[in-house]
Design a protein around this motif. Sequence first.
Motif, mmCIF file in Angstrom:
data_model
loop_
_atom_site.group_PDB
_atom_site.id
_atom_site.type_symbol
_atom_site.label_atom_id
_atom_site.label_comp_id
_atom_site.label_asym_id
_atom_site.label_seq_id
_atom_site.Cartn_x
_atom_site.Cartn_y
_atom_site.Cartn_z
ATOM 1 N N HIS A 195 -14.238 22.453 -14.098
ATOM 2 C CA HIS A 195 -13.825 21.143 -15.026
ATOM 3 C C HIS A 195 -15.161 19.987 -14.045
ATOM 4 O O HIS A 195 -15.045 20.491 -13.142
ATOM 5 N N ARG A 196 -14.916 19.862 -14.763
ATOM 6 C CA ARG A 196 -15.529 18.293 -13.820
ATOM 7 C C ARG A 196 -15.213 17.077 -14.469
ATOM 8 O O ARG A 196 -15.324 16.682 -15.926
ATOM 9 N N GLN A 197 -14.587 15.562 -13.747
ATOM 10 C CA GLN A 197 -14.275 14.456 -14.180
ATOM 11 C C GLN A 197 -15.088 14.093 -14.331
ATOM 12 O O GLN A 197 -15.890 13.538 -13.750
ATOM 13 N N TYR A 198 -15.384 12.880 -15.475
ATOM 14 C CA TYR A 198 -16.117 11.772 -15.556
ATOM 15 C C TYR A 198 -15.621 10.672 -15.224
ATOM 16 O O TYR A 198 -13.835 10.384 -15.129
ATOM 17 N N LEU A 199 -16.010 9.831 -14.497
ATOM 18 C CA LEU A 199 -15.296 8.649 -13.303
ATOM 19 C C LEU A 199 -16.421 7.448 -13.639
ATOM 20 O O LEU A 199 -17.410 8.072 -14.167
ATOM 21 N N THR A 200 -15.736 6.522 -13.149
ATOM 22 C CA THR A 200 -16.184 5.365 -13.068
ATOM 23 C C THR A 200 -16.505 4.724 -11.863
ATOM 24 O O THR A 200 -15.158 4.070 -11.263
ATOM 25 N N ARG A 201 -17.153 4.271 -11.271
ATOM 26 C CA ARG A 201 -16.745 3.609 -9.506
ATOM 27 C C ARG A 201 -16.920 1.917 -10.004
ATOM 28 O O ARG A 201 -17.676 1.362 -10.651
ATOM 29 N N VAL A 202 -15.889 1.054 -9.236
ATOM 30 C CA VAL A 202 -15.658 -0.044 -9.896
ATOM 31 C C VAL A 202 -15.532 -0.971 -8.248
ATOM 32 O O VAL A 202 -15.054 -0.641 -7.371
ATOM 33 N N LYS A 203 -16.076 -2.564 -8.700
ATOM 34 C CA LYS A 203 -15.842 -3.061 -7.475
ATOM 35 C C LYS A 203 -14.661 -4.101 -7.835
ATOM 36 O O LYS A 203 -15.461 -4.695 -8.336
ATOM 37 N N ILE A 204 -13.627 -4.705 -6.939
ATOM 38 C CA ILE A 204 -12.761 -5.407 -7.247
ATOM 39 C C ILE A 204 -13.494 -6.942 -7.023
ATOM 40 O O ILE A 204 -13.563 -6.873 -5.632
#
Length: 101
Positions: free
Chosen positions: A88-97
């Motif tokens: 399994h590979r989780q889908y992620l999003t990288r965000v900058k605050i």
Amino acid sequence: MFAVVSIAGKQFKVAEGQELFVHRLDAEEGSQVTFENVHLTSHEGNVEIGTPSLEVNVSATVIEHLKDDKVIVFKKKRRKGYRRRNGHRQYLTRVKIDKIA
């Protein structure tokens, strides 16, 4: 200054300028997103706690969408000949605050 905010069903402690990985968001890369579900803020020792949330917004920029490292799921029952291997590979999003306002 930091805040505790709910993003995609999980709570994160965030500060301005911080980058973090969250579950996949429905936004384009490079776009601005606003998180309105803020539970706690702290600024110079002044702590505000919401019941359940505050009227504070956290602005962030979506940097990229990516997939996490593979996690192997292995099931086995001894002496029964039962073995199952799954990945399994989780889908992620990288965000900058950007801003806590």
